[in-house]
Write a protein that holds these residues in place. Structure first.
Motif, PDB file in Angstrom:
ATOM      1  N   SER A   1     -89.978-119.892  37.246  1.00 30.05           N
ATOM      2  CA  SER A   1     -88.742-120.308  37.908  1.00 30.05           C
ATOM      3  C   SER A   1     -87.558-119.839  37.058  1.00 30.05           C
ATOM      4  O   SER A   1     -87.690-119.609  35.859  1.00 30.05           O
ATOM      5  CB  SER A   1     -88.745-121.837  38.021  1.00 30.05           C
ATOM      6  OG  SER A   1     -87.445-122.358  38.104  1.00 30.05           O
TER       7      SER A   1
ATOM      8  N   PHE B   1     -80.321-116.210  47.484  1.00 26.45           N
ATOM      9  CA  PHE B   1     -80.675-117.566  47.877  1.00 26.45           C
ATOM     10  C   PHE B   1     -79.454-118.467  47.795  1.00 26.45           C
ATOM     11  O   PHE B   1     -78.476-118.185  47.117  1.00 26.45           O
ATOM     12  CB  PHE B   1     -81.793-118.129  47.003  1.00 26.45           C
ATOM     13  CG  PHE B   1     -81.385-118.328  45.565  1.00 26.45           C
ATOM     14  CD1 PHE B   1     -80.874-119.542  45.139  1.00 26.45           C
ATOM     15  CD2 PHE B   1     -81.508-117.309  44.655  1.00 26.45           C
ATOM     16  CE1 PHE B   1     -80.491-119.722  43.822  1.00 26.45           C
ATOM     17  CE2 PHE B   1     -81.124-117.474  43.332  1.00 26.45           C
ATOM     18  CZ  PHE B   1     -80.612-118.693  42.923  1.00 26.45           C
TER      19      PHE B   1
ATOM     20  N   ARG C   1     -89.744-124.051  52.346  1.00 23.32           N
ATOM     21  CA  ARG C   1     -89.467-122.885  51.498  1.00 23.32           C
ATOM     22  C   ARG C   1     -90.682-122.527  50.651  1.00 23.32           C
ATOM     23  O   ARG C   1     -91.049-121.358  50.520  1.00 23.32           O
ATOM     24  CB  ARG C   1     -88.254-123.153  50.599  1.00 23.32           C
ATOM     25  CG  ARG C   1     -88.067-122.114  49.504  1.00 23.32           C
ATOM     26  CD  ARG C   1     -86.745-122.268  48.784  1.00 23.32           C
ATOM     27  NE  ARG C   1     -86.568-123.530  48.115  1.00 23.32           N
ATOM     28  CZ  ARG C   1     -87.055-123.819  46.896  1.00 23.32           C
ATOM     29  NH1 ARG C   1     -87.787-122.924  46.249  1.00 23.32           N
ATOM     30  NH2 ARG C   1     -86.815-124.977  46.341  1.00 23.32           N
ATOM     31  N   SER C   2     -91.295-123.542  50.054  1.00 21.77           N
ATOM     32  CA  SER C   2     -92.445-123.316  49.184  1.00 21.77           C
ATOM     33  C   SER C   2     -93.631-122.766  49.972  1.00 21.77           C
ATOM     34  O   SER C   2     -94.325-121.848  49.510  1.00 21.77           O
ATOM     35  CB  SER C   2     -92.833-124.616  48.473  1.00 21.77           C
ATOM     36  OG  SER C   2     -91.773-125.088  47.676  1.00 21.77           O
TER      37      SER C   2
ATOM     38  N   ASP D   1     -87.795-117.675  43.943  1.00 18.84           N
ATOM     39  CA  ASP D   1     -88.455-118.483  44.961  1.00 18.84           C
ATOM     40  C   ASP D   1     -89.224-119.656  44.363  1.00 18.84           C
ATOM     41  O   ASP D   1     -89.667-120.540  45.094  1.00 18.84           O
ATOM     42  CB  ASP D   1     -89.390-117.624  45.796  1.00 18.84           C
ATOM     43  CG  ASP D   1     -88.636-116.730  46.757  1.00 18.84           C
ATOM     44  OD1 ASP D   1     -87.848-117.262  47.563  1.00 18.84           O
ATOM     45  OD2 ASP D   1     -88.810-115.508  46.698  1.00 18.84           O
TER      46      ASP D   1
ATOM     47  N   ASP E   1     -88.867-115.455  39.047  1.00 18.84           N
ATOM     48  CA  ASP E   1     -89.008-115.482  40.496  1.00 18.84           C
ATOM     49  C   ASP E   1     -88.143-116.619  41.049  1.00 18.84           C
ATOM     50  O   ASP E   1     -88.463-117.797  40.874  1.00 18.84           O
ATOM     51  CB  ASP E   1     -90.480-115.699  40.853  1.00 18.84           C
ATOM     52  CG  ASP E   1     -90.765-115.432  42.320  1.00 18.84           C
ATOM     53  OD1 ASP E   1     -89.822-115.516  43.124  1.00 18.84           O
ATOM     54  OD2 ASP E   1     -91.944-115.147  42.640  1.00 18.84           O
TER      55      ASP E   1
ATOM     56  N   LYS F   1     -95.013-114.113  50.330  1.00 17.81           N
ATOM     57  CA  LYS F   1     -94.775-113.346  49.108  1.00 17.81           C
ATOM     58  C   LYS F   1     -95.907-113.477  48.096  1.00 17.81           C
ATOM     59  O   LYS F   1     -96.484-112.483  47.649  1.00 17.81           O
ATOM     60  CB  LYS F   1     -93.442-113.755  48.487  1.00 17.81           C
ATOM     61  CG  LYS F   1     -92.240-113.413  49.346  1.00 17.81           C
ATOM     62  CD  LYS F   1     -90.931-113.736  48.636  1.00 17.81           C
ATOM     63  CE  LYS F   1     -89.742-113.363  49.517  1.00 17.81           C
ATOM     64  NZ  LYS F   1     -88.449-113.680  48.833  1.00 17.81           N
TER      65      LYS F   1
ATOM     66  N   TYR G   1     -92.904-119.153  50.875  1.00 20.52           N
ATOM     67  CA  TYR G   1     -93.088-118.306  49.695  1.00 20.52           C
ATOM     68  C   TYR G   1     -94.568-118.027  49.464  1.00 20.52           C
ATOM     69  O   TYR G   1     -94.981-116.900  49.199  1.00 20.52           O
ATOM     70  CB  TYR G   1     -92.482-118.988  48.477  1.00 20.52           C
ATOM     71  CG  TYR G   1     -92.846-118.355  47.159  1.00 20.52           C
ATOM     72  CD1 TYR G   1     -92.358-117.093  46.814  1.00 20.52           C
ATOM     73  CD2 TYR G   1     -93.674-119.003  46.246  1.00 20.52           C
ATOM     74  CE1 TYR G   1     -92.698-116.502  45.608  1.00 20.52           C
ATOM     75  CE2 TYR G   1     -94.008-118.422  45.039  1.00 20.52           C
ATOM     76  CZ  TYR G   1     -93.517-117.173  44.724  1.00 20.52           C
ATOM     77  OH  TYR G   1     -93.860-116.598  43.528  1.00 20.52           O
TER      78      TYR G   1
END
Length: 238
Positions: free
Chosen positions: A70, A148, A161-162, A105, A103, A169, A165
């Motif tokens: 993160s 973002f 969102r998680s 995301d 990342d 991705k 992802y």
């Protein structure tokens, strides 16, 4: 030698300054690790390597490892300490692990009640991070670091969102990547959703302590991940 396993390791960051009464140097929205947090992150790498060997990956060379984190200071510092621990154990003929991937995301949820000061939130250059921690040497941003929103999220929005992802991705990248060991360092809340997609249900986030690690075999694809085990943070007292 071809390895018969492909590992995905999920790790929560180490102890953060603001949770123990220390004033964060790099802003209240982006607190760094305590010294204890750095040490437990460093020692966590030893536990990680022990488990990697246990699961039969014989060639633990740095070029087979990828660390994603993160964009927060505490997760980057955790990743750097893990990297340092790996290199002390794996350094042969200067073949070292020298990069982590940031990342966006993997960022944590901004709670709706939080008042955001963007000047002390997320840094977007290597130089800024290094000002706060000289151990940070080399990293690469994945994707556009400005793509973002810094708007607050509900739990439902963070979950969506998680999950997105994971499906669009993470799954695509990890399954095509020829490396054997993937380490994701993030935050308890958002990692909980990724673990859920991997088939591991966390019913009480209080049991997801600093530097907890979750090991999965993703040799047959991330949607067919096999949970191997969970280990808790290193037992230290400083």
């Amino acid at each position: 030698m071809k390895n018969d396993i492909k590992l995905l390791i999920i790790i929560r960051h180490g102890e953060r300054t603001d949770r123990v009464g220390e004033k964060p140097k790099c802003g209240t929205m982006n607190p760094e690790l305590t010294e204890k947090g750095k040490l437990e992150s460093f020692l966590a790498s030893k536990l990680t390597l022990e488990k990697i060997k246990k699961y039969g990956i014989k060639d633990i060379s740095p070029n087979l490892i990828e660390i994603r984190t993160s964009p927060y200071m505490r997760t980057i510092q955790t990743s750097v300490q893990i990297l340092k621990g790996f290199n002390l154990s794996l350094n042969n003929n200067n073949n070292i692990l020298n990069k982590i991937y940031i990342d966006f995301d993997l960022r944590k949820r901004i709670k709706p009640e939080k008042k955001i000061d963007q000047n002390e939130f997320l840094f977007k250059t290597v130089d800024t991070y290094i000002q706060f921690d000289p151990d940070i040497k080399n990293f690469e941003f994945l994707g556009d670091k400005g793509d973002f929103s810094l708007e607050p999220e509900t739990k439902e929005q963070c979950l969506k969102r998680s999950y997105n992802y994971f499906e669009t991705k993470l799954k695509k990248n990890l399954e095509k990547n020829e490396k054997n060991i993937f380490i994701i360092v993030g935050h308890r809340g958002s990692l909980k959703y990724i673990l859920n997609k991997l088939g591991y249900e966390i019913t009480d986030t209080k049991n997801f302590d600093y530097c907890s690690q979750f090991f999965f075999d993703i040799k047959k694809g991330i949607n067919n991940a096999i949970f191997l085990e969970k280990i808790n943070k290193p037992n230290i007292d400083i």
